[in-house]
Scaffold this motif. Structure first.
Motif, PDB file in Angstrom:
ATOM      1  N   UNK A 126       0.980  -1.226   0.020  1.00  0.00           N
ATOM      2  CA  UNK A 126       0.004   0.194  -0.117  1.00  0.00           C
ATOM      3  C   UNK A 126       0.846   1.371   0.163  1.00  0.00           C
ATOM      4  N   UNK A 127       0.468   2.130  -0.964  1.00  0.00           N
ATOM      5  CA  UNK A 127       1.448   3.233  -1.052  1.00  0.00           C
ATOM      6  C   UNK A 127       0.413   4.565  -1.071  1.00  0.00           C
ATOM      7  N   UNK A 128       0.752   5.420   0.051  1.00  0.00           N
ATOM      8  CA  UNK A 128      -0.111   6.511   0.183  1.00  0.00           C
ATOM      9  C   UNK A 128       0.833   7.878   0.308  1.00  0.00           C
ATOM     10  N   UNK A 129       0.183   8.910  -0.213  1.00  0.00           N
ATOM     11  CA  UNK A 129       0.815  10.222   0.067  1.00  0.00           C
ATOM     12  C   UNK A 129      -0.232  11.059   0.753  1.00  0.00           C
ATOM     13  N   UNK A 130       0.266  11.912   1.677  1.00  0.00           N
ATOM     14  CA  UNK A 130      -0.753  12.776   2.683  1.00  0.00           C
ATOM     15  C   UNK A 130      -0.269  14.128   2.496  1.00  0.00           C
ATOM     16  N   UNK A 131      -0.988  15.082   1.972  1.00  0.00           N
ATOM     17  CA  UNK A 131      -0.775  16.545   1.711  1.00  0.00           C
ATOM     18  C   UNK A 131      -1.464  17.318   2.801  1.00  0.00           C
ATOM     19  N   UNK A 132      -0.625  18.392   3.649  1.00  0.00           N
ATOM     20  CA  UNK A 132      -0.997  18.953   4.823  1.00  0.00           C
ATOM     21  C   UNK A 132      -0.720  20.555   4.725  1.00  0.00           C
ATOM     22  N   UNK A 133      -1.236  21.288   5.294  1.00  0.00           N
ATOM     23  CA  UNK A 133      -1.145  22.689   5.447  1.00  0.00           C
ATOM     24  C   UNK A 133      -1.526  23.133   6.552  1.00  0.00           C
ATOM     25  N   UNK A 134      -0.632  23.358   7.602  1.00  0.00           N
ATOM     26  CA  UNK A 134      -0.879  23.921   9.117  1.00  0.00           C
ATOM     27  C   UNK A 134      -2.183  23.059   9.616  1.00  0.00           C
ATOM     28  N   UNK A 135      -2.985  23.602  10.343  1.00  0.00           N
ATOM     29  CA  UNK A 135      -4.235  22.865  10.677  1.00  0.00           C
ATOM     30  C   UNK A 135      -5.424  22.890   9.664  1.00  0.00           C
ATOM     31  N   UNK A 136      -5.311  23.639   8.383  1.00  0.00           N
ATOM     32  CA  UNK A 136      -6.308  23.993   7.478  1.00  0.00           C
ATOM     33  C   UNK A 136      -6.566  22.932   6.589  1.00  0.00           C
ATOM     34  N   UNK A 137      -5.660  22.047   6.367  1.00  0.00           N
ATOM     35  CA  UNK A 137      -5.888  21.132   5.389  1.00  0.00           C
ATOM     36  C   UNK A 137      -5.146  19.794   5.594  1.00  0.00           C
ATOM     37  N   UNK A 138      -5.549  18.594   5.291  1.00  0.00           N
ATOM     38  CA  UNK A 138      -5.020  17.526   5.455  1.00  0.00           C
ATOM     39  C   UNK A 138      -5.816  16.173   4.657  1.00  0.00           C
ATOM     40  N   UNK A 139      -5.084  15.879   3.536  1.00  0.00           N
ATOM     41  CA  UNK A 139      -6.089  15.115   2.687  1.00  0.00           C
ATOM     42  C   UNK A 139      -4.908  13.934   2.033  1.00  0.00           C
ATOM     43  N   UNK A 140      -5.406  12.746   1.793  1.00  0.00           N
ATOM     44  CA  UNK A 140      -4.319  11.871   1.452  1.00  0.00           C
ATOM     45  C   UNK A 140      -5.015  11.024   0.211  1.00  0.00           C
ATOM     46  N   UNK A 141      -4.307  10.622  -0.604  1.00  0.00           N
ATOM     47  CA  UNK A 141      -4.515   9.492  -1.825  1.00  0.00           C
ATOM     48  C   UNK A 141      -3.873   8.332  -1.764  1.00  0.00           C
TER      49      UNK A 141
END
Length: 311
Positions: A241-256
């Protein structure tokens, strides 16, 4: 004669000492009489500024300035953006609040007071350094300043996009995958996970780049590429399983995430040796898979012969 002179000298020295004592006494009295009234009076202390680290474009933001004046009255509160005053509160004036128009600042005067100032509909230009200046009233007019930075972010709604060259990987083959974030300000952080662990093997290599597009002015997209070889210990039951998570401070956190499958090596034709026959010659039998392949080959061969004959 000598005794008279000595007595006269002692009288003169006594008068001089008495005069000095009088002078010192007068100085002490003057010091006490004219001592400033603020000696012993408490003043401004424990001042802190509270500014959110990051907010979204369009948000309403409250900036706070905490302080302790103890027994001294407040003279004025001033707020600055990049060194330019935009809000002032003077309790002795009526009305006490005064707003100075700045292009990037929209003050909600009804929600602003001696300790807080509220900004409506913030945008990217609102980002920057904010300062709060507190001044105590007379006689000290003690003044202190605190500063903090505010970031107004452009936050997208979309998830990051994860792409791989293939989903079936041969053992030992090279793997390359890309994770791309939607346009944002500021650019996001990307974290990779293999089988839900971000502690990646040493042979894993990651490269990142920031892209800017004319269609998205002022926004930036991050592209992260991960390289590795298909080591056997990366696959659990033939899957990784390969996953990447994108974050920006506490405003954004989503993964695919995606799943890579380890491709089993092609099965070779297997002939199994049996025990020697009665005549001493070894006999062989084919495996079931091999028999199927032989049947297919025979069928194709017969079909081709028939086609040639029928011409």
């Amino acid at each position: 004669m000598v005794l008279r002179q000595a007595h006269h000298h002692r009288r003169r020295m006594g008068k001089r000492s008495s005069n000095m004592n009088c002078i010192v006494g007068v100085l002490v009295l003057c010091t006490i009489a004219f001592q400033p009234a603020h000696i012993g009076v408490s003043g401004l202390k424990d001042m802190h500024i509270k500014v959110p680290e990051a907010v979204r474009v369009g948000d309403t933001v409250t900036l706070a300035c905490d302080y302790d004046l103890e027994q001294v009255a407040l003279y004025t509160i001033k707020w600055y953006h990049h060194g330019v005053e935009f809000y002032r509160y003077v309790p002795k004036e009526s009305p006490p609040s005064l707003v100075f128009n700045l292009p990037s600042i929209e003050v909600d005067i009804y929600r602003s007071n001696s300790r807080e100032v509220t900004l409506r509909n913030v945008h990217r230009e609102t980002s920057g350094m904010f300062k709060c200046e507190v001044s105590a009233d007379a006689p000290l007019f003690h003044t202190e300043i605190r500063a903090a930075h505010l970031l107004v972010a452009e936050v997208p709604e979309d998830n990051p996009v994860l792409r791989t060259e293939v989903h079936k990987i041969a053992p030992g083959a090279n793997i390359r995958a890309n994770c791309t974030t939607p346009g944002s300000f500021p650019p996001m952080n990307i974290t990779w996970y293999i089988n839900d662990s971000k502690d990646l093997p040493k042979f894993v290599h990651i490269e990142e780049s920031i892209n800017r597009y004319d269609a998205l002015p002022g926004l930036e997209s991050v592209r992260s590429t991960i390289y590795m070889r298909a080591a056997q210990d990366l696959f659990k039951n033939g899957k990784m399983k390969l996953k990447c998570t994108a974050t920006m401070f506490h405003l954004y956190s989503k993964d695919t995430q995606t799943e890579l499958i380890e491709e089993a090596p092609l099965m070779a034709l297997v002939m199994v040796s049996t025990t020697p026959s009665n005549d001493g010659v070894n006999t062989f039998k084919f495996s079931s898979a091999t028999k199927i392949r032989l049947y297919l080959c025979n069928y194709i061969l017969i079909y081709m012969v028939f086609k040639v004959i029928s011409r």
